[in-house]
Structures are given as structure tokens and as C-alpha cells.
Design a protein around this motif. Structure first.
Motif, PDB file in Angstrom:
ATOM      1  N   VAL A  18     -18.926   8.791  16.002  1.00  0.00           N
ATOM      2  CA  VAL A  18     -17.541   8.317  15.990  1.00  0.00           C
ATOM      3  C   VAL A  18     -17.493   7.015  16.778  1.00  0.00           C
ATOM      4  N   ASN A  19     -17.018   5.968  16.126  1.00  0.00           N
ATOM      5  CA  ASN A  19     -16.918   4.688  16.790  1.00  0.00           C
ATOM      6  C   ASN A  19     -15.464   4.240  16.720  1.00  0.00           C
ATOM      7  N   LEU A  20     -14.757   4.381  17.828  1.00  0.00           N
ATOM      8  CA  LEU A  20     -13.342   4.050  17.858  1.00  0.00           C
ATOM      9  C   LEU A  20     -13.104   2.560  17.677  1.00  0.00           C
ATOM     10  N   ASP A  21     -14.067   1.735  18.106  1.00  0.00           N
ATOM     11  CA  ASP A  21     -13.917   0.294  17.910  1.00  0.00           C
ATOM     12  C   ASP A  21     -13.904  -0.062  16.432  1.00  0.00           C
ATOM     13  N   ASP A  22     -14.728   0.624  15.630  1.00  0.00           N
ATOM     14  CA  ASP A  22     -14.739   0.372  14.189  1.00  0.00           C
ATOM     15  C   ASP A  22     -13.417   0.760  13.556  1.00  0.00           C
ATOM     16  N   GLU A  23     -12.851   1.883  14.002  1.00  0.00           N
ATOM     17  CA  GLU A  23     -11.565   2.329  13.465  1.00  0.00           C
ATOM     18  C   GLU A  23     -10.471   1.324  13.807  1.00  0.00           C
ATOM     19  N   LYS A  24     -10.452   0.858  15.048  1.00  0.00           N
ATOM     20  CA  LYS A  24      -9.441  -0.106  15.471  1.00  0.00           C
ATOM     21  C   LYS A  24      -9.608  -1.432  14.732  1.00  0.00           C
ATOM     22  N   THR A  25     -10.852  -1.863  14.525  1.00  0.00           N
ATOM     23  CA  THR A  25     -11.108  -3.100  13.792  1.00  0.00           C
ATOM     24  C   THR A  25     -10.626  -2.992  12.359  1.00  0.00           C
ATOM     25  N   ALA A  26     -10.858  -1.846  11.731  1.00  0.00           N
ATOM     26  CA  ALA A  26     -10.393  -1.633  10.357  1.00  0.00           C
ATOM     27  C   ALA A  26      -8.872  -1.632  10.299  1.00  0.00           C
ATOM     28  N   LEU A  27      -8.224  -0.998  11.278  1.00  0.00           N
ATOM     29  CA  LEU A  27      -6.766  -0.995  11.318  1.00  0.00           C
ATOM     30  C   LEU A  27      -6.213  -2.399  11.518  1.00  0.00           C
ATOM     31  N   LEU A  28      -6.846  -3.170  12.393  1.00  0.00           N
ATOM     32  CA  LEU A  28      -6.392  -4.540  12.625  1.00  0.00           C
ATOM     33  C   LEU A  28      -6.553  -5.404  11.377  1.00  0.00           C
ATOM     34  N   ALA A  29      -7.650  -5.219  10.667  1.00  0.00           N
ATOM     35  CA  ALA A  29      -7.908  -6.014   9.466  1.00  0.00           C
ATOM     36  C   ALA A  29      -6.898  -5.717   8.360  1.00  0.00           C
ATOM     37  N   ASN A  30      -6.444  -4.470   8.286  1.00  0.00           N
ATOM     38  CA  ASN A  30      -5.509  -4.058   7.228  1.00  0.00           C
ATOM     39  C   ASN A  30      -4.074  -3.939   7.728  1.00  0.00           C
ATOM     40  N   ARG A  31      -3.792  -4.439   8.917  1.00  0.00           N
ATOM     41  CA  ARG A  31      -2.477  -4.291   9.525  1.00  0.00           C
ATOM     42  C   ARG A  31      -1.420  -5.058   8.738  1.00  0.00           C
ATOM     43  N   LEU A  32      -0.289  -4.406   8.564  1.00  0.00           N
ATOM     44  CA  LEU A  32       0.829  -5.049   7.888  1.00  0.00           C
ATOM     45  C   LEU A  32       1.471  -6.085   8.806  1.00  0.00           C
ATOM     46  N   THR A  33       2.013  -7.136   8.209  1.00  0.00           N
ATOM     47  CA  THR A  33       2.773  -8.124   8.962  1.00  0.00           C
ATOM     48  C   THR A  33       4.157  -8.237   8.320  1.00  0.00           C
ATOM     49  N   PRO A  34       5.029  -7.286   8.649  1.00  0.00           N
ATOM     50  CA  PRO A  34       6.338  -7.232   8.009  1.00  0.00           C
ATOM     51  C   PRO A  34       7.289  -8.304   8.548  1.00  0.00           C
ATOM     52  N   THR A  35       8.303  -8.578   7.751  1.00  0.00           N
ATOM     53  CA  THR A  35       9.358  -9.488   8.176  1.00  0.00           C
ATOM     54  C   THR A  35      10.343  -8.726   9.058  1.00  0.00           C
ATOM     55  N   GLU A  36      11.216  -9.467   9.728  1.00  0.00           N
ATOM     56  CA  GLU A  36      12.239  -8.831  10.559  1.00  0.00           C
ATOM     57  C   GLU A  36      13.130  -7.916   9.718  1.00  0.00           C
ATOM     58  N   GLU A  37      13.464  -8.356   8.522  1.00  0.00           N
ATOM     59  CA  GLU A  37      14.322  -7.570   7.636  1.00  0.00           C
ATOM     60  C   GLU A  37      13.637  -6.268   7.217  1.00  0.00           C
ATOM     61  N   GLN A  38      12.327  -6.328   6.925  1.00  0.00           N
ATOM     62  CA  GLN A  38      11.597  -5.125   6.530  1.00  0.00           C
ATOM     63  C   GLN A  38      11.536  -4.117   7.676  1.00  0.00           C
ATOM     64  N   ILE A  39      11.300  -4.597   8.890  1.00  0.00           N
ATOM     65  CA  ILE A  39      11.254  -3.714  10.059  1.00  0.00           C
ATOM     66  C   ILE A  39      12.616  -3.045  10.261  1.00  0.00           C
ATOM     67  N   THR A  40      13.672  -3.844  10.217  1.00  0.00           N
ATOM     68  CA  THR A  40      15.024  -3.329  10.421  1.00  0.00           C
ATOM     69  C   THR A  40      15.395  -2.313   9.345  1.00  0.00           C
ATOM     70  N   ASP A  41      15.154  -2.658   8.086  1.00  0.00           N
ATOM     71  CA  ASP A  41      15.500  -1.751   6.985  1.00  0.00           C
ATOM     72  C   ASP A  41      14.728  -0.442   7.070  1.00  0.00           C
ATOM     73  N   TRP A  42      13.437  -0.518   7.417  1.00  0.00           N
ATOM     74  CA  TRP A  42      12.612   0.687   7.537  1.00  0.00           C
ATOM     75  C   TRP A  42      13.134   1.599   8.652  1.00  0.00           C
ATOM     76  N   LEU A  43      13.351   1.026   9.838  1.00  0.00           N
ATOM     77  CA  LEU A  43      13.752   1.853  10.977  1.00  0.00           C
ATOM     78  C   LEU A  43      15.194   2.344  10.876  1.00  0.00           C
ATOM     79  N   GLN A  44      16.009   1.710  10.053  1.00  0.00           N
ATOM     80  CA  GLN A  44      17.378   2.169   9.848  1.00  0.00           C
ATOM     81  C   GLN A  44      17.541   2.928   8.530  1.00  0.00           C
ATOM     82  N   SER A  45      16.428   3.268   7.900  1.00  0.00           N
ATOM     83  CA  SER A  45      16.470   3.958   6.609  1.00  0.00           C
ATOM     84  C   SER A  45      16.971   5.393   6.785  1.00  0.00           C
ATOM     85  N   PRO A  46      17.528   5.973   5.722  1.00  0.00           N
ATOM     86  CA  PRO A  46      17.988   7.371   5.788  1.00  0.00           C
ATOM     87  C   PRO A  46      16.861   8.345   6.126  1.00  0.00           C
TER      88      PRO A  46
END
Length: 130
Positions: A18-46
Motif C-alpha cells: 500500500v503506497n498512500l503517496d501513489d493514491e494521493k498523486t492519482a487523486l491530485l492528477a484527476n482532481r476536479l477544478t469546479p467553478t464557484e457556481e458548480q460548488i455552490t449549486d452542489w452544496l445547496q442541492s436537494p
């Protein structure tokens, strides 16, 4: 007394290291970069409101939504930093690496703490058909 098998400890070792650094690197590489509107709409969703309403956190639903609004404000200001809001022994936060909302609270009439993740992630929100 018999001698324990020298390979006994190997029974409980992971087959693949188990290599946690590899997991974190993979998450960072595939990390979403949402807009302010997307973040707001998601967190205020029903779906988020419904998930929070069902949690027996010991705080009112209005306080839960106020925590979410504070999280929105803080995450929009710094989208690379996790954020959490705490009320007594209850907390609500967001993991910006996975874009997942979580909660932590003491169970009523018990000594344990519960810390569930919301299954409705930002990715699910973005992938959902309109």
C-alpha cells in the motif's frame, strides 16, 4: 510448546504494498477544478440538504445549512484547502481533494462518534443529467 511458524506474520501482510503517496498523486492528477457556481449549486442541492437533514447531529437543520453556507464561502475563497465548521461536538466539512462532504457527530445516548461521508459527491452532481 511448539514453535510458531516463521511465516505466520506474512498471512496478514497485503499482497500488494500500500503506497498512500501513489493514491494521493492519482487523486491530485484527476482532481476536479469546479467553478464557484458548480460548488455552490452542489452544496445547496436537494440531495445534500436531504442527507444533512437525516443526520442526528444534535443541531438544527438551520444550523446545518448555515454551516454549508460558511463552507461554500471559505471553499470559494481557497478551493485548495479543506474546510470544516464545528458546532459543539458536531462538525460538517468538505474534502476538496475528493470533493466530498462529510459530517462528524456524537451519537445520542452513546459514547461513539459517527463520521459519515456524503455519497453525493461533486463528481456525481456534475455527471447527473439535467
Amino acid at each position: 510448546m511448539s514453535n510458531p511458524d516463521a511465516r505466520f506474520h506474512q498471512l496478514f501482510q497485503p499482497k500488494k504494498p500500500v503506497n498512500l503517496d501513489d493514491e494521493k498523486t492519482a487523486l491530485l492528477a484527476n482532481r476536479l477544478t469546479p467553478t464557484e457556481e458548480q460548488i455552490t449549486d452542489w452544496l445547496q442541492s436537494p440531495q445534500i440538504k436531504q442527507w444533512l437533514t437525516k443526520l442526528p447531529m444534535g443541531i438544527t437543520n438551520n444550523l446545518k445549512m448555515e454551516a454549508v453556507n460558511t463552507i461554500i464561502k471559505n471553499v470559494i475563497q481557497n478551493p485548495d484547502k479543506d474546510c470544516r465548521v464545528q458546532f459543539g461536538s458536531a462538525a460538517i466539512g468538505v474534502d476538496v481533494l475528493r470533493w466530498q462532504l462529510w459530517a462528524s457527530y456524537k451519537l445520542p445516548y452513546a459514547s461513539g462518534i459517527k463520521a459519515p461521508d456524503c455519497l453525493y459527491t461533486l463528481k456525481k452532481y456534475l455527471d447527473a443529467p439535467d
